[in-house]
Design a protein around this motif. Structure first.
Motif, PDB file in Angstrom:
ATOM      1  N   HIS A   1     -11.105   8.915  -5.959  1.00 30.20           N
ATOM      2  CA  HIS A   1     -11.244   7.467  -5.825  1.00 30.20           C
ATOM      3  C   HIS A   1     -10.699   7.049  -4.465  1.00 30.20           C
ATOM      4  O   HIS A   1      -9.556   7.351  -4.134  1.00 30.20           O
ATOM      5  N   TRP A   2     -11.525   6.374  -3.695  1.00 29.53           N
ATOM      6  CA  TRP A   2     -11.112   5.848  -2.405  1.00 29.53           C
ATOM      7  C   TRP A   2     -10.683   4.411  -2.621  1.00 29.53           C
ATOM      8  O   TRP A   2     -11.492   3.562  -3.007  1.00 29.53           O
ATOM      9  N   LEU A   3      -9.417   4.128  -2.394  1.00 33.31           N
ATOM     10  CA  LEU A   3      -8.870   2.781  -2.547  1.00 33.31           C
ATOM     11  C   LEU A   3      -8.634   2.229  -1.144  1.00 33.31           C
ATOM     12  O   LEU A   3      -7.695   2.623  -0.463  1.00 33.31           O
ATOM     13  N   ILE A   4      -9.522   1.350  -0.722  1.00 30.66           N
ATOM     14  CA  ILE A   4      -9.453   0.825   0.635  1.00 30.66           C
ATOM     15  C   ILE A   4      -9.578  -0.691   0.616  1.00 30.66           C
ATOM     16  O   ILE A   4     -10.236  -1.254  -0.249  1.00 30.66           O
ATOM     17  N   ASP A   5      -8.928  -1.330   1.569  1.00 31.52           N
ATOM     18  CA  ASP A   5      -9.037  -2.782   1.655  1.00 31.52           C
ATOM     19  C   ASP A   5     -10.218  -3.154   2.563  1.00 31.52           C
ATOM     20  O   ASP A   5     -10.890  -2.282   3.126  1.00 31.52           O
ATOM     21  N   LYS A   6     -10.489  -4.442   2.688  1.00 30.99           N
ATOM     22  CA  LYS A   6     -11.634  -4.904   3.482  1.00 30.99           C
ATOM     23  C   LYS A   6     -11.532  -4.472   4.936  1.00 30.99           C
ATOM     24  O   LYS A   6     -12.536  -4.134   5.556  1.00 30.99           O
TER      25      LYS A   6
ATOM     26  N   GLU B   1     -12.283   3.270  11.200  1.00 26.95           N
ATOM     27  CA  GLU B   1     -13.115   4.325  11.794  1.00 26.95           C
ATOM     28  C   GLU B   1     -12.844   5.668  11.112  1.00 26.95           C
ATOM     29  O   GLU B   1     -13.759   6.445  10.856  1.00 26.95           O
ATOM     30  N   THR B   2     -11.575   5.926  10.793  1.00 26.23           N
ATOM     31  CA  THR B   2     -11.221   7.179  10.125  1.00 26.23           C
ATOM     32  C   THR B   2     -11.835   7.247   8.732  1.00 26.23           C
ATOM     33  O   THR B   2     -12.361   8.286   8.329  1.00 26.23           O
ATOM     34  N   VAL B   3     -11.788   6.146   7.982  1.00 25.72           N
ATOM     35  CA  VAL B   3     -12.408   6.105   6.655  1.00 25.72           C
ATOM     36  C   VAL B   3     -13.902   6.394   6.784  1.00 25.72           C
ATOM     37  O   VAL B   3     -14.467   7.203   6.044  1.00 25.72           O
TER      38      VAL B   3
ATOM     39  N   ARG C   1     -14.255  -1.886   7.062  1.00 26.43           N
ATOM     40  CA  ARG C   1     -15.033  -2.669   8.034  1.00 26.43           C
ATOM     41  C   ARG C   1     -16.318  -1.964   8.474  1.00 26.43           C
ATOM     42  O   ARG C   1     -17.387  -2.550   8.462  1.00 26.43           O
ATOM     43  N   HIS C   2     -16.240  -0.704   8.870  1.00 22.22           N
ATOM     44  CA  HIS C   2     -17.427   0.003   9.345  1.00 22.22           C
ATOM     45  C   HIS C   2     -18.390   0.340   8.211  1.00 22.22           C
ATOM     46  O   HIS C   2     -19.583   0.471   8.425  1.00 22.22           O
TER      47      HIS C   2
ATOM     48  N   GLY D   1      -7.218  11.251   9.402  1.00 20.99           N
ATOM     49  CA  GLY D   1      -8.008  11.729   8.268  1.00 20.99           C
ATOM     50  C   GLY D   1      -7.302  12.719   7.376  1.00 20.99           C
ATOM     51  O   GLY D   1      -7.929  13.477   6.643  1.00 20.99           O
ATOM     52  N   SER D   2      -5.960  12.698   7.407  1.00 21.50           N
ATOM     53  CA  SER D   2      -5.209  13.642   6.581  1.00 21.50           C
ATOM     54  C   SER D   2      -5.222  13.218   5.118  1.00 21.50           C
ATOM     55  O   SER D   2      -5.510  12.075   4.785  1.00 21.50           O
TER      56      SER D   2
END
Length: 133
Positions: A94-99, A62-64, A103-104, A2-3
């Protein structure tokens, strides 16, 4: 973990209130891997025009989730157990995350009771290098 930048959980740099950058000993993988580094501080991040937090891959899901859950705990109560990524107080974060990393958030995985809390997840496929999964 989570850094954000080189602001790791339990780092002294998390408490820096005046400097824009700070020297730090960072170790995302335990005390045997400590290295000297510099980091941007929350003072800089919170006053930036925008902040982008990028997370890809299933290992980050899980961290996201934990970081996004920690945003309100940090903003309302200054809960120091909130992950560093949750402590960024910039309205243009802005959180740029993939699928996989989302997941959670999408109600998949170990927590089927979760409701979607994001407006869009884009699958970039091979455009994003997720070899660090």
């Amino acid at each position: 973990e989570g850094s954000v930048c080189s602001l790791f959980p339990n780092s002294q740099s998390l408490e820096e209130k005046t400097k824009l950058v700070a020297a730090c000993e960072s170790s995302p993988k335990g005390p045997e891997n400590v290295r000297n580094a510099i980091t941007l501080t929350f003072t800089l991040l919170n006053n930036a025009k925008a902040v982008a937090i990028v997370a890809t891959g299933l290992r980050k899901s899980e961290t996201v989730n934990n970081a996004l859950e920690g945003v309100n705990r940090w903003r309302l109560f200054k809960d120091k157990t909130a992950l560093p990524a949750a402590r960024v107080e910039n309205d243009k974060t802005h959180w740029l995350i993939d699928k996989k990393a989302a997941r959670h958030l999408m109600g998949e995985g170990d927590r089927p009771e979760r409701k979607p809390r994001i407006s869009e997840v884009t699958d970039y496929g091979d455009e994003v290098d997720s070899s660090s999964d």
